[in-house]
Design an enzyme around this catalytic site. Structure first.
Site, PDB file in Angstrom:
ATOM      1  N   TYR A   1       0.837  -1.202   0.000  1.00  0.00           N
ATOM      2  CA  TYR A   1       0.000   0.000   0.000  1.00  0.00           C
ATOM      3  C   TYR A   1       0.872   1.253   0.000  1.00  0.00           C
ATOM      4  O   TYR A   1       0.635   2.202  -0.767  1.00  0.00           O
ATOM      5  CB  TYR A   1      -0.927  -0.004   1.219  1.00  0.00           C
ATOM      6  CG  TYR A   1      -1.674   1.288   1.417  1.00  0.00           C
ATOM      7  CD1 TYR A   1      -2.706   1.657   0.558  1.00  0.00           C
ATOM      8  CD2 TYR A   1      -1.348   2.151   2.462  1.00  0.00           C
ATOM      9  CE1 TYR A   1      -3.384   2.855   0.733  1.00  0.00           C
ATOM     10  CE2 TYR A   1      -2.024   3.347   2.644  1.00  0.00           C
ATOM     11  CZ  TYR A   1      -3.040   3.693   1.782  1.00  0.00           C
ATOM     12  OH  TYR A   1      -3.700   4.897   1.963  1.00  0.00           O
TER      13      TYR A   1
ATOM     14  N   TRP B   1      -5.201   2.546  10.668  1.00  0.00           N
ATOM     15  CA  TRP B   1      -5.329   2.365   9.227  1.00  0.00           C
ATOM     16  C   TRP B   1      -5.148   0.903   8.841  1.00  0.00           C
ATOM     17  O   TRP B   1      -5.751   0.434   7.871  1.00  0.00           O
ATOM     18  CB  TRP B   1      -4.313   3.241   8.477  1.00  0.00           C
ATOM     19  CG  TRP B   1      -4.423   3.037   6.998  1.00  0.00           C
ATOM     20  CD1 TRP B   1      -3.518   2.444   6.180  1.00  0.00           C
ATOM     21  CD2 TRP B   1      -5.528   3.396   6.161  1.00  0.00           C
ATOM     22  NE1 TRP B   1      -3.984   2.402   4.894  1.00  0.00           N
ATOM     23  CE2 TRP B   1      -5.217   2.984   4.851  1.00  0.00           C
ATOM     24  CE3 TRP B   1      -6.758   4.018   6.397  1.00  0.00           C
ATOM     25  CZ2 TRP B   1      -6.089   3.176   3.778  1.00  0.00           C
ATOM     26  CZ3 TRP B   1      -7.624   4.208   5.331  1.00  0.00           C
ATOM     27  CH2 TRP B   1      -7.280   3.792   4.037  1.00  0.00           C
TER      28      TRP B   1
ATOM     29  N   GLU C   1     -10.902   6.856   4.577  1.00  0.00           N
ATOM     30  CA  GLU C   1     -10.324   7.739   5.598  1.00  0.00           C
ATOM     31  C   GLU C   1     -11.388   8.123   6.623  1.00  0.00           C
ATOM     32  O   GLU C   1     -11.093   8.252   7.818  1.00  0.00           O
ATOM     33  CB  GLU C   1      -9.717   8.984   4.952  1.00  0.00           C
ATOM     34  CG  GLU C   1      -8.514   8.711   4.067  1.00  0.00           C
ATOM     35  CD  GLU C   1      -7.314   8.125   4.784  1.00  0.00           C
ATOM     36  OE1 GLU C   1      -7.294   8.133   6.033  1.00  0.00           O
ATOM     37  OE2 GLU C   1      -6.394   7.643   4.103  1.00  0.00           O
TER      38      GLU C   1
END
Length: 200
Positions: free
Chosen positions: A25, A55, A47
């Protein structure tokens, strides 16, 4: 801002080194500028869901989010109703938070309004990006004046779960700033990608 050496001998931002998925990522997605509306809607949605969570939790469920939210097709999500909310609340593949689920449906409708007003969601979002503030690579921050301005306008237009911190994380993810740490092997690539990107 810290860096760490990973098993391939390269130095990367410290936050991405826990798993191979996280490294991929970091290298292939985070900070790469995009003008694709679907991709931008996915990024702002994820988000928003990340607020209050790690995350890594969101990243590990990204495929589940894509499945649950029709691959983030904006027009489709905008038509979701109560049956879809109930379906998603029972979907273990996502973060099951009613407020964030209903906010995503709301935000899809706000995204359609932005497309109607500006021609594309990308044009709306990128209008807030400050070309004179692309990130230093040395200072870790939670928001920026540009992100605060974006959040303020979005809230006024009826978007939900888009505070200044979420807006800044979105700008990082969408390549509107380059917050790869100094010494990270990907910082130069990200800088070149931003420099060569044609803003919508």
């Amino acid at each position: 801002m810290k860096i760490e050496q990973t098993s391939d001998g390269l130095h990367r931002c410290w936050w991405c080194t826990a798993t191979e998925q996280y490294i991929a990522y970091h290298d292939d997605d985070w900070g790469v500028p995009t003008a694709d509306d679907r991709t931008l809607f996915e990024k702002i949605t994820l988000e928003s869901f990340q607020s209050g969570l790690s995350w890594r939790t969101i990243l590990e469920k990204r495929d589940g989010f894509r499945h649950g939210f029709a691959n983030f097709d904006i027009a489709t999500v905008a038509q979701f109703g109560e049956a879809d909310v109930d379906r998603l609340l029972n979907d273990k593949g996502i973060v099951r938070h009613r407020g964030k689920i209903t906010a995503t449906i709301n935000n899809a409708n706000r995204a359609l309004e932005a497309i109607a007003a500006h021609g594309s969601l990308a044009t709306f979002f990128w209008s807030f990006a400050d070309p004179n503030d692309l990130g230093s690579g040395t200072v870790q921050r939670g928001t920026s004046p540009a992100a605060t301005a974006m959040s303020k306008v979005m809230k006024k237009l009826g978007w939900k779960f888009v505070g200044p911190t979420t807006a800044y994380a979105f700008m990082q993810a969408a390549g509107m700033v380059n917050d790869h740490a100094e010494g990270c092997h990907h910082r130069a690539f990200s800088a070149a990608a931003i420099a060569g990107f044609t803003r919508p």
